[in-house]
Design an enzyme around this catalytic site. Structure first.
Site, PDB file in Angstrom:
ATOM      1  N   PHE A 152       8.057 -13.575   6.600  1.00 58.89           N
ATOM      2  CA  PHE A 152       7.262 -13.686   5.176  1.00 58.89           C
ATOM      3  C   PHE A 152       5.656 -13.878   5.446  1.00 58.89           C
ATOM      4  O   PHE A 152       5.486 -15.075   5.045  1.00 58.89           O
ATOM      5  CB  PHE A 152       8.202 -14.564   4.385  1.00 58.89           C
ATOM      6  N   LYS A 208      14.254  -9.992   2.003  1.00 58.80           N
ATOM      7  CA  LYS A 208      13.021  -9.576   2.432  1.00 58.80           C
ATOM      8  C   LYS A 208      12.325  -8.395   1.166  1.00 58.80           C
ATOM      9  O   LYS A 208      11.199  -8.599   0.799  1.00 58.80           O
ATOM     10  CB  LYS A 208      12.989  -9.136   3.664  1.00 58.80           C
ATOM     11  N   GLY A 257      -6.767  -5.303  -9.910  1.00 62.92           N
ATOM     12  CA  GLY A 257      -7.509  -4.782  -8.827  1.00 62.92           C
ATOM     13  C   GLY A 257      -7.321  -3.397  -8.617  1.00 62.92           C
ATOM     14  O   GLY A 257      -6.713  -2.720  -9.458  1.00 62.92           O
ATOM     15  N   CYS A 264       3.048  -3.958   4.558  1.00 62.81           N
ATOM     16  CA  CYS A 264       4.449  -4.156   3.742  1.00 62.81           C
ATOM     17  C   CYS A 264       4.961  -3.654   2.745  1.00 62.81           C
ATOM     18  O   CYS A 264       5.807  -3.064   2.495  1.00 62.81           O
ATOM     19  CB  CYS A 264       4.525  -5.634   3.795  1.00 62.81           C
ATOM     20  N   LYS A 267       5.466   0.445   2.366  1.00 63.18           N
ATOM     21  CA  LYS A 267       6.896   0.887   3.088  1.00 63.18           C
ATOM     22  C   LYS A 267       7.947   0.037   2.599  1.00 63.18           C
ATOM     23  O   LYS A 267       9.216   0.728   2.557  1.00 63.18           O
ATOM     24  CB  LYS A 267       6.707   0.828   4.290  1.00 63.18           C
TER      25      LYS A 267
END
EC number: 1.1.1.22
Length: 439
Positions: A152, A208, A257, A264, A267
């Site tokens: 992480f 994750k 933004g 990360c 994908k």
């Protein structure tokens, strides 16, 4: 403990150096001999603040070494971490696991005794099962445990994230030897009271992806709120503060933004979408996040052209920042790529400056001109666009910039500068989600 790290990319090199800094004996393995030689000479393959000193110090102390010889690297190891790339596979967006599976087989074949294989790479649910099958098929004579230990790490703050983590997730099948090994590896972090969360292996793999997809969703949500703010006369930064003060929501990842990018989120969201489809449980929210984010990047180019009066043909646009975020040289899926393409399609000439990303950007954007600093980039430009919020761009001399430009137009895609300050310097201003825009 003796740890072997397979792969010296972002995750492998940072993790290996940090483990060595804890006092473990770490060997980093990579097939790229030129990369290994460069690292040993002090040249890091990535830009990450403090990484060169961390690697150099631990190498000098004898706790960190590098090799291209996998068999020698895994000899006597208590744990072997797989930290190779899992890029999006062409055609379907699924994670390409060929490097992970190849590493698993090579590791198993090279083992000289019982070991714990730890998947550090970001992998879809069920990958650990296949890694275990491959390892046991290659070495049925050995006791091999396979663990999932997702990373992480934020680029630009990876060392701090590793040493002061919010949590450490370890997925196992209940193997006591593997659990004990992981507890010993992360024991130095107990003083920081970092939660060590043990789960099932498949659960760890999904944690994750779920974490990154949720953060990507927060970014995309506030970006869409920014568009609505512009349409109805509201201010997105105040909206973000107003909802972020609710501790159920939190303020992080609510900065509007040009869209998310990097190694990360793009994908991992695609891989999670594909996993849902494969198991006939489509994740509609994440599917929409992916689509909205892709469209947003291109829309930023149109926003810039609109700020220039609707016509960019034959004009020069200066971009400040090219990497997907500050404090990294990573150009993967950076919003600047789509922005440059849109501007070039509109007939504009693009000049850019980035503190660390220009070498990588040059290969992706052969048509743009690279400047030596922010002021040279702005010289004679018809618009100045702040794309990446590097610290070096936070206190620029706005009057000097405006005076050097052909047309003092500023498009602040990160809302760094207060509107009154920008206009006082002579600029017309376009911001993200701002009710008070000039264009």
């Amino acid at each position: 403990m003796k740890i072997t790290m397979i792969g010296t990319g972002y995750v492998g090199l940072v993790s290996g150096a940090c483990f060595a800094d804890f006092g473990h004996d770490v060997v980093c393995v990579d097939k790229d001999s030129s990369k290994i030689a460069a690292i040993e000479s002090g040249q890091m393959p990535i830009y990450e603040p403090g990484l060169d000193q961390l690697v150099g110090g631990n190498a000098a102390a004898g706790r960190l070494s590098f090799t291209t010889d996998l068999a020698a690297g895994v000899k006597g190891a208590d744990a072997i971490f797989i930290a190779v790339g899992t890029p999006s596979r062409r055609g379907d967006g699924h994670a390409d696991l060929s490097y992970v599976y190849a590493a698993a087989r090579e590791i198993a074949e090279a083992l000289d005794g019982p070991a714990v294989i730890v998947t550090k790479s970001t992998v879809p649910v069920g990958t650990g099962d296949e890694v275990e099958r491959i390892a046991r098929e290659a070495r049925p004579d050995l006791d091999i445990a396979v663990v999932s230990n997702p990373e992480f790490l934020r680029e630009g703050a990876a060392i701090s994230d590793f040493k002061r983590p919010d949590r450490i997730v370890v997925g196992t099948t209940g193997d006591e030897r593997a659990i004990n090994a992981m507890q010993q590896i992360y024991r130095p972090l107990y003083l920081n009271q970092a939660p060590l969360l043990f789960t099932g292996r498949r659960t760890a793999e999904l944690i994750k992806y779920a974490a990154n997809a949720f953060l990507a969703t927060k970014i995309t949500f506030i970006n869409e709120m920014a568009d609505l703010c512009e349409a109805v006369g509201a201010e997105v930064q105040d909206v973000a503060r107003g909802i972020g003060l609710d501790n159920r929501i939190g303020s992080k990842f609510l900065h509007a933004g040009p869209g998310y990018g990097g190694s990360c989120f793009p994908k991992d969201t695609l891989a999670l979408v594909k996993t849902g489809q494969d198991h006939e449980t489509p994740i509609r929210i994440v599917e929409t996040v992916v689509q909205v984010n892709d469209l947003r990047k291109r829309a930023m180019g149109r926003k810039i052209v609109k700020a220039m009066g609707g016509d960019a043909r034959g004009k020069t646009v200066a971009l400040l920042g090219l990497t997907f975020k500050p404090n990294t040289d990573d150009m993967r899926d950076a919003p600047s790529i789509a922005i440059v393409q849109a501007l070039e399609d509109a007939g504009a000439k693009v000049v850019a400056y980035d503190p660390e990303g220009m070498a990588a950007a040059s290969a992706l954007m052969p048509g743009i001109t690279m400047a030596t600093d922010a002021y040279s980039a702005a010289q004679g430009a018809d618009a100045l666009v702040l794309v990446t919020e590097w610290n070096a761009f936070r206190a620029l001399d706005l009057k000097r910039l405006a005076a050097s430009m052909n047309a003092p137009v500023l498009v602040d895609l990160r809302n760094i500068y207060p509107a009154a300050e920008v206009r006082a310097a002579g600029f017309s201003l376009t911001r993200i989600g701002d009710k008070a825009v000039d264009a």
